[in-house]
Design a protein around this motif. Structure first.
Motif, PDB file in Angstrom:
ATOM      1  N   TYR A 155       0.714  -1.203  -0.181  1.00  0.00           N
ATOM      2  CA  TYR A 155      -0.070   0.123   0.106  1.00  0.00           C
ATOM      3  C   TYR A 155       0.826   1.311  -0.021  1.00  0.00           C
ATOM      4  CZ  TYR A 155      -4.658  -1.822   0.678  1.00  0.00           C
ATOM      5  OH  TYR A 155      -6.109  -2.253   0.523  1.00  0.00           O
ATOM      6  N   ILE A 156       1.914   1.546   0.886  1.00  0.00           N
ATOM      7  CA  ILE A 156       2.567   2.560   0.967  1.00  0.00           C
ATOM      8  C   ILE A 156       3.428   2.610  -0.248  1.00  0.00           C
ATOM      9  CG2 ILE A 156       4.901   3.094   1.980  1.00  0.00           C
ATOM     10  CD1 ILE A 156       2.354   3.304   3.798  1.00  0.00           C
ATOM     11  N   GLY A 157       4.026   1.442  -0.946  1.00  0.00           N
ATOM     12  CA  GLY A 157       4.524   1.759  -2.274  1.00  0.00           C
ATOM     13  C   GLY A 157       3.742   2.155  -3.419  1.00  0.00           C
TER      14      GLY A 157
ATOM     15  N   GLN B  53       2.489   9.571  -5.555  1.00  0.00           N
ATOM     16  CA  GLN B  53       2.709  11.029  -5.330  1.00  0.00           C
ATOM     17  C   GLN B  53       4.015  11.329  -5.959  1.00  0.00           C
ATOM     18  OE1 GLN B  53       2.788  11.362  -0.864  1.00  0.00           O
ATOM     19  NE2 GLN B  53       0.479  11.581  -0.888  1.00  0.00           N
ATOM     20  N   ALA B  54       4.891  10.401  -6.443  1.00  0.00           N
ATOM     21  CA  ALA B  54       6.253  10.676  -6.934  1.00  0.00           C
ATOM     22  C   ALA B  54       6.038  11.428  -8.217  1.00  0.00           C
ATOM     23  CB  ALA B  54       7.010   9.483  -6.664  1.00  0.00           C
ATOM     24  N   ILE B  55       4.852  10.744  -9.043  1.00  0.00           N
ATOM     25  CA  ILE B  55       4.939  11.054 -10.599  1.00  0.00           C
ATOM     26  C   ILE B  55       3.801  12.267 -10.471  1.00  0.00           C
ATOM     27  CG2 ILE B  55       4.409  10.350 -12.763  1.00  0.00           C
ATOM     28  CD1 ILE B  55       4.959   7.498 -12.031  1.00  0.00           C
ATOM     29  N   GLU B  56       4.312  13.251 -11.441  1.00  0.00           N
ATOM     30  CA  GLU B  56       3.360  14.487 -11.126  1.00  0.00           C
ATOM     31  C   GLU B  56       2.196  14.514 -12.036  1.00  0.00           C
ATOM     32  OE1 GLU B  56       5.938  18.052 -11.278  1.00  0.00           O
ATOM     33  OE2 GLU B  56       6.737  17.274  -9.325  1.00  0.00           O
TER      34      GLU B  56
ATOM     35  N   ARG C 278      -0.081   9.775 -16.225  1.00  0.00           N
ATOM     36  CA  ARG C 278       1.084   8.929 -16.065  1.00  0.00           C
ATOM     37  C   ARG C 278       1.116   8.261 -14.813  1.00  0.00           C
ATOM     38  NH1 ARG C 278       6.969  11.285 -18.368  1.00  0.00           N
ATOM     39  NH2 ARG C 278       5.625  11.673 -20.250  1.00  0.00           N
ATOM     40  N   ALA C 279       0.870   9.133 -13.672  1.00  0.00           N
ATOM     41  CA  ALA C 279       0.842   8.533 -12.526  1.00  0.00           C
ATOM     42  C   ALA C 279      -0.211   7.292 -12.227  1.00  0.00           C
ATOM     43  CB  ALA C 279       0.533   9.763 -11.360  1.00  0.00           C
ATOM     44  N   ALA C 280      -1.428   7.532 -12.636  1.00  0.00           N
ATOM     45  CA  ALA C 280      -2.458   6.643 -12.618  1.00  0.00           C
ATOM     46  C   ALA C 280      -2.355   5.485 -13.402  1.00  0.00           C
ATOM     47  CB  ALA C 280      -3.880   7.339 -13.491  1.00  0.00           C
ATOM     48  N   ARG C 281      -1.543   5.444 -14.575  1.00  0.00           N
ATOM     49  CA  ARG C 281      -1.408   4.150 -15.299  1.00  0.00           C
ATOM     50  C   ARG C 281      -0.170   3.415 -14.339  1.00  0.00           C
ATOM     51  NH1 ARG C 281      -2.681   7.223 -19.978  1.00  0.00           N
ATOM     52  NH2 ARG C 281      -0.367   7.810 -20.312  1.00  0.00           N
ATOM     53  N   ALA C 282       0.965   4.104 -14.101  1.00  0.00           N
ATOM     54  CA  ALA C 282       2.006   3.523 -13.448  1.00  0.00           C
ATOM     55  C   ALA C 282       1.321   2.808 -12.312  1.00  0.00           C
ATOM     56  CB  ALA C 282       3.079   4.496 -12.911  1.00  0.00           C
TER      57      ALA C 282
END
Lengths: 221, 248, 51
Positions: B143-145, B151-154, B158-162
């Motif tokens: 979960y933490i990962g 939060q790391a990908i702005e 892109r964040a959603a798919r990663a």
């Protein structure tokens, strides 16, 4: 297949230039093992008991090291775009990179493990099984790590995050890898954990290239 | 061009439907959650008897077990949302996943903490490296990962798919991790520990436990709707701010 | 509810109140924060149109 070997050759050449390739990972492995007695004392019996676990954790750390740059360098210098434009299969690219990475980290570590095992006073009958477990298990670590590397490709300092993502997934490999060496050290049959270890590696081989390729494609937008 | 406009229209239409639905449902769900908690807690404290083995500490079960259920349920939901994001590019799936992760992590944390507080009087230790606790700990790490990557990908898409890929990789691996941890635990079973393999739950406990489970589920759904509603508004505000900045 | 285990039970329920409470407060705050932010952005847009 020619793209595969081209990527493989290129990555190996890059690794060699960037600091003697395989030997650098090996030195890191050696350093980690060398600090163990300082941390837990020179108690030979204790060290001997912990040796399989220590070697496996060192292998995991050595594998993680440098993973964050694996795809990033290619992304920055445009090699990834070139590869995509030339219609190459990303899965192939990932596999080639995984093989190259394993050849300069996992393989030398597995081969050097018996020597380091000597320093850690590991039971003689456990030397070869330990080496074998690393040989079979480190590809899984590399493959799992590649997924993390692909997911964090667009991040500047993805190293810590990458470890956070990769390490939980590497737990099964660690459990069964250490179990092989421990069983051998205690003179028990280690066929079962070794078989499962092979299973985890094959599973990682089936899943990871696809997941990593997917992640790379998503990162391209 | 037309393709693009119809696509963006679809994107707009979907959250709008969600907004209407959520606005109508949040308040009743909140009330329902409250009532269920009152009912469940009453049952947990006044109806269910102390366990013959565990005594009064059995009352911890009424939080611990529903949290464990929710920890798994939320991850399952996140995996479905991840499929929605990757395969259908469903805009709400990505919002749902983003909002579910902190809630799931919260339930998992609560499960760990109450497990520890239950373990101390029952097993005599705050933390026992047994199969179940270790598996839940690994789940918490996953979960933490997921949250950290989010939060790391702005760039949000892109964040959603990663994150979707990571969630699915985690979903595929969780059973394997569970299996390996179980196996590892039988190998290292400490002798001193008092083990309870599924305590025979008295019927009068099962009722309140079940109600507490539903109360947790309703709380989760209510909070998820609130968070998703907020996220949808935030994204719209972001778009507007961007437009305003471009106009300047 | 008295007894030797009171602390553990109270601790568990306190933990539940803390964690679930944080989740609830977080949800409400983020909802309200988003609402004000959206209202401000919309006002800005409408104001921009008027001028």
């Amino acid at each position: 297949m020619s793209a595969f070997s081209a990527v493989l050759k290129r990555d190996l050449r890059l690794a060699r230039r960037a600091g003697a390739g395989a030997s650098l990972g090996l030195m890191f492995f050696l350093v980690l093992i060398a600090i163990v007695p300082f941390a837990i004392g020179a108690d030979q019996k204790l060290i001997s008991r912990l040796a399989p676990a220590l070697l496996w954790i060192a292998a995991l750390l050595a594998t993680l090291l440098g993973l964050d740059r694996l795809f990033q360098a290619d992304e920055e210098d445009g090699a990834l775009d070139q590869f995509l434009l030339s219609g190459g299969s990303l899965t192939m690219l990932v596999l080639a990179k995984a093989l190259a990475h394993w050849l300069v980290t996992g393989l030398p570590l597995s081969l050097a493990a018996p020597v380091l095992g000597l320093m850690l006073a590991i039971e003689p009958q456990a030397m070869l099984p330990l080496s074998l477990s690393l040989l079979v298990g480190t590809p899984a670590l590399t493959l799992i790590g590649l997924v993390g590397a692909a997911l964090t490709v667009s991040l500047n300092r993805g190293g810590l995050l990458l470890s956070l993502l990769v390490v939980p997934t590497a737990i099964p490999t660690l459990i069964f890898g250490v179990a092989v060496a421990k069983a051998a050290a205690e003179g028990r049959d280690f066929a079962m954990p070794l078989t499962v270890l092979c299973g985890t590696t094959l599973f990682a081989l089936a899943i990871s290239p696809i997941a990593a390729a997917l992640a790379l494609r998503q990162a391209r937008g | 061009m037309t393709d693009q406009t119809s696509g963006s229209l679809l994107r707009l239409a979907n959250p709008a439907v969600f907004n209407r639905l959520a606005d109508r449902l949040i308040a009743p769900f909140a009330v329902l959650t409250l009532l269920l908690f009152v009912w469940g807690l009453y049952g947990a404290f006044f109806v269910s008897p102390p366990d013959y083995q565990q005594g009064e500490t059995i009352r911890i079960m009424f939080i611990h077990v529903p949290s464990a259920w929710m920890a798994m349920f939320v991850y399952a939901g996140m995996s479905l949302s991840a499929l929605g994001t990757l395969i259908w590019r469903h805009p709400m799936a990505d919002v749902a996943q983003k909002c579910a992760a902190p809630l799931g992590a919260g339930f998992t944390l609560l499960c760990l903490v109450t497990g520890s507080l239950w373990g101390k009087p029952m097993w005599g230790t705050w933390w026992e490296w047994d199969a179940r606790m270790t598996s839940v700990l690994v789940m918490f790490l996953i979960y933490i990962g997921v949250i950290a990557l989010q939060q790391a990908i702005e760039e949000p898409n892109r964040a959603a798919r990663a994150v979707a890929i990571l969630t699915l990789v985690g979903a595929v691996n969780l059973p394997i991790i569970k299996f390996s941890v179980d196996w590892w635990s039988t190998l290292h079973q400490p002798a001193s520990v008092f083990r309870m393999d599924g305590p025979t739950i008295h019927g009068s406990m099962l009722g309140p436990l079940f109600i507490m489970g539903i109360a947790f589920l309703m709380l989760y759904i209510t909070l998820l709707m609130l968070f998703m509603r907020a996220e949808v508004m935030n994204r719209r505000a972001e778009r507007l701010e961007l437009l305003a900045a471009e106009a300047d | 509810m008295s007894g030797q285990y009171f602390g553990f039970i109270a601790g568990s329920y306190a933990a539940a109140i803390l964690v679930l409470g944080a989740m609830i407060v977080g949800a409400i705050l983020s909802y309200r924060g988003a609402k004000t932010r959206l209202a401000r952005a919309e006002a800005l847009r409408d104001g921009g149109k008027a001028s």
